[in-house]
Design an enzyme around this catalytic site. Structure first.
Site, PDB file in Angstrom:
ATOM      1  N   ARG A  72       0.827  -1.205   0.000  1.00  0.00           N
ATOM      2  CA  ARG A  72       0.000   0.000   0.000  1.00  0.00           C
ATOM      3  C   ARG A  72       0.870   1.268   0.000  1.00  0.00           C
ATOM      4  O   ARG A  72       0.570   2.245  -0.683  1.00  0.00           O
ATOM      5  CB  ARG A  72      -0.917  -0.026   1.219  1.00  0.00           C
ATOM      6  CG  ARG A  72      -1.898   1.139   1.305  1.00  0.00           C
ATOM      7  CD  ARG A  72      -2.957   0.857   2.353  1.00  0.00           C
ATOM      8  NE  ARG A  72      -3.846   1.995   2.530  1.00  0.00           N
ATOM      9  CZ  ARG A  72      -3.908   2.742   3.626  1.00  0.00           C
ATOM     10  NH1 ARG A  72      -3.136   2.439   4.670  1.00  0.00           N
ATOM     11  NH2 ARG A  72      -4.729   3.762   3.700  1.00  0.00           N
ATOM     12  N   HIS A  79       0.710   4.257  -2.750  1.00  0.00           N
ATOM     13  CA  HIS A  79       0.431   5.632  -2.353  1.00  0.00           C
ATOM     14  C   HIS A  79       1.585   6.566  -2.705  1.00  0.00           C
ATOM     15  O   HIS A  79       1.370   7.754  -2.956  1.00  0.00           O
ATOM     16  CB  HIS A  79       0.130   5.700  -0.854  1.00  0.00           C
ATOM     17  CG  HIS A  79      -1.252   5.255  -0.510  1.00  0.00           C
ATOM     18  ND1 HIS A  79      -1.995   5.813   0.504  1.00  0.00           N
ATOM     19  CD2 HIS A  79      -2.053   4.304  -1.056  1.00  0.00           C
ATOM     20  CE1 HIS A  79      -3.181   5.238   0.565  1.00  0.00           C
ATOM     21  NE2 HIS A  79      -3.227   4.299  -0.370  1.00  0.00           N
ATOM     22  N   ASN A  88      -3.325   8.647   4.468  1.00  0.00           N
ATOM     23  CA  ASN A  88      -2.088   7.953   4.807  1.00  0.00           C
ATOM     24  C   ASN A  88      -1.853   7.769   6.302  1.00  0.00           C
ATOM     25  O   ASN A  88      -0.839   7.187   6.705  1.00  0.00           O
ATOM     26  CB  ASN A  88      -0.883   8.699   4.211  1.00  0.00           C
ATOM     27  CG  ASN A  88      -0.774   8.513   2.714  1.00  0.00           C
ATOM     28  OD1 ASN A  88      -1.376   7.607   2.140  1.00  0.00           O
ATOM     29  ND2 ASN A  88      -0.018   9.374   2.056  1.00  0.00           N
ATOM     30  N   HIS A 126      -5.801  -5.778  -2.955  1.00  0.00           N
ATOM     31  CA  HIS A 126      -6.729  -5.842  -1.823  1.00  0.00           C
ATOM     32  C   HIS A 126      -6.907  -7.272  -1.316  1.00  0.00           C
ATOM     33  O   HIS A 126      -7.708  -7.523  -0.424  1.00  0.00           O
ATOM     34  CB  HIS A 126      -8.097  -5.255  -2.221  1.00  0.00           C
ATOM     35  CG  HIS A 126      -8.065  -3.776  -2.413  1.00  0.00           C
ATOM     36  ND1 HIS A 126      -9.112  -3.061  -2.965  1.00  0.00           N
ATOM     37  CD2 HIS A 126      -7.111  -2.859  -2.133  1.00  0.00           C
ATOM     38  CE1 HIS A 126      -8.798  -1.770  -3.018  1.00  0.00           C
ATOM     39  NE2 HIS A 126      -7.582  -1.630  -2.521  1.00  0.00           N
TER      40      HIS A 126
END
Length: 318
Positions: free
Chosen positions: A61, A65, A93, A190
């Site tokens: 992740r 990001h 975040n 995911h």
């Protein structure tokens, strides 16, 4: 063995298109200057995952990001300063963690070859290792990214939100040179991790003027989520796993999505166009096809250019 060869070939084919005016990436970028860098990074990730099962999802992740804001330049790793609130402290975040794994990897690499390996490359390689150590595919990561000097919390508004519909997702990905195919493949990340209630609250309470629950959700699944995430939830850490095997990189995410058991609106959105729905079905029926597409899209995403230098400390610009 055949699947591994296919993944390697797809990586090599895609490599011809991962150069940019800012960064020129190559598979052998550190062969002469820091040949043991990758093994040092892998060891740091392995140690982190031994102590904390959530590290794999966190690193994957974190890399995503990072790349979606100013390119893959490790700006997500920078700490806030007195006059600047950094990306890691922006609302999307706040729940990022496992930064210490990158710090440990950087320390090991700096001991081998000071000032050579960028934090951005360390993060890209750590994300790959996290997937592989969770039972997913491995691949050769093109290297040569540079670190950026700018990190602003306000820029995190650019990240695709879990409430996005398919049009919003398409716009977000296309702005970064990523296709709808990339969207479906990368959504497969995911399969790892956990989500807090706030990211899917919109689907289980006051969905719209007609429905309290999102009617696209499987009723018993929605009911179970309402138990752990009541309307006025006061437990900050409450939430749910992203799929039924949240520490294993597999295609269960797609299988559950087809059953109405996905958490986010952005997950459900993948079933709203013929093209994306067909890909969801394809990946649900074949782990191999999912892995092949995921590797291709990860290489593409992680090659978005950004940065200008190699930071000696991943958290600080000097």
């Amino acid at each position: 063995m055949a699947a591994s060869i296919l993944l390697l070939l797809s990586a090599l084919i895609l490599l011809s298109s991962v150069s940019s005016p800012v960064n020129s990436l190559s598979l052998n970028y550190y062969d002469q200057t820091c040949p043991n860098a990758e093994s040092a990074i892998t060891n740091a990730v392995k140690k982190g995952m031994m102590n904390d099962k959530t590290v794999a999802a966190a690193l994957l992740r974190m890399h995503f990001h990072d790349c979606f804001i100013r390119g893959c330049d490790a700006s997500v790793l920078l700490n806030s300063t007195g006059n600047n609130k950094a990306e890691k402290d922006g609302p999307p975040n706040i729940s990022l963690h496992a930064f210490y794994v990158i710090d440990n990897a950087k320390k090991e690499v700096e001991a081998l070859c000071p000032g050579v390996v960028s934090c951005a490359d360390i993060l890209a390689l750590a994300a790959r290792d996290a997937v592989a150590m969770s039972g997913g595919p491995t691949w050769d990561v093109p290297k040569g990214r540079k670190d950026g000097r700018i990190s602003k919390a306000t820029d995190t508004r650019q990240l695709p939100a879990p409430t996005f519909n398919i049009s919003q997702l398409q716009k977000s990905f296309s702005q970064r040179g990523l296709s709808m195919d990339d969207l479906v493949a990368l959504s497969g990340s995911h399969t790892l991790g956990f989500s807090h209630c706030s990211s899917f609250q919109n689907r289980i309470h006051n969905f719209d003027t007609t429905h309290d629950l999102d009617p696209s959700m499987q009723p018993s699944f929605a009911a179970s989520l309402r138990i752990v995430c009541p309307m006025h939830n006061k437990v900050k850490q409450a939430g749910a796993a992203l799929d039924s095997s949240p520490t294993t990189f597999d295609n269960m995410y797609y299988k559950l999505l087809l059953q109405g058991k996905s958490l986010f609106s952005s997950d459900q959105a993948l079933l709203t166009t013929a093209r994306t729905k067909a890909l969801v079905a394809k990946f649900a029926s074949s782990q191999e096809e999912f892995e092949k597409a995921f590797v291709k899209s990860m290489i593409k995403m992680s090659s978005i250019a950004g940065g200008q230098e190699v930071r000696l400390d991943c958290r600080v610009v000097r």
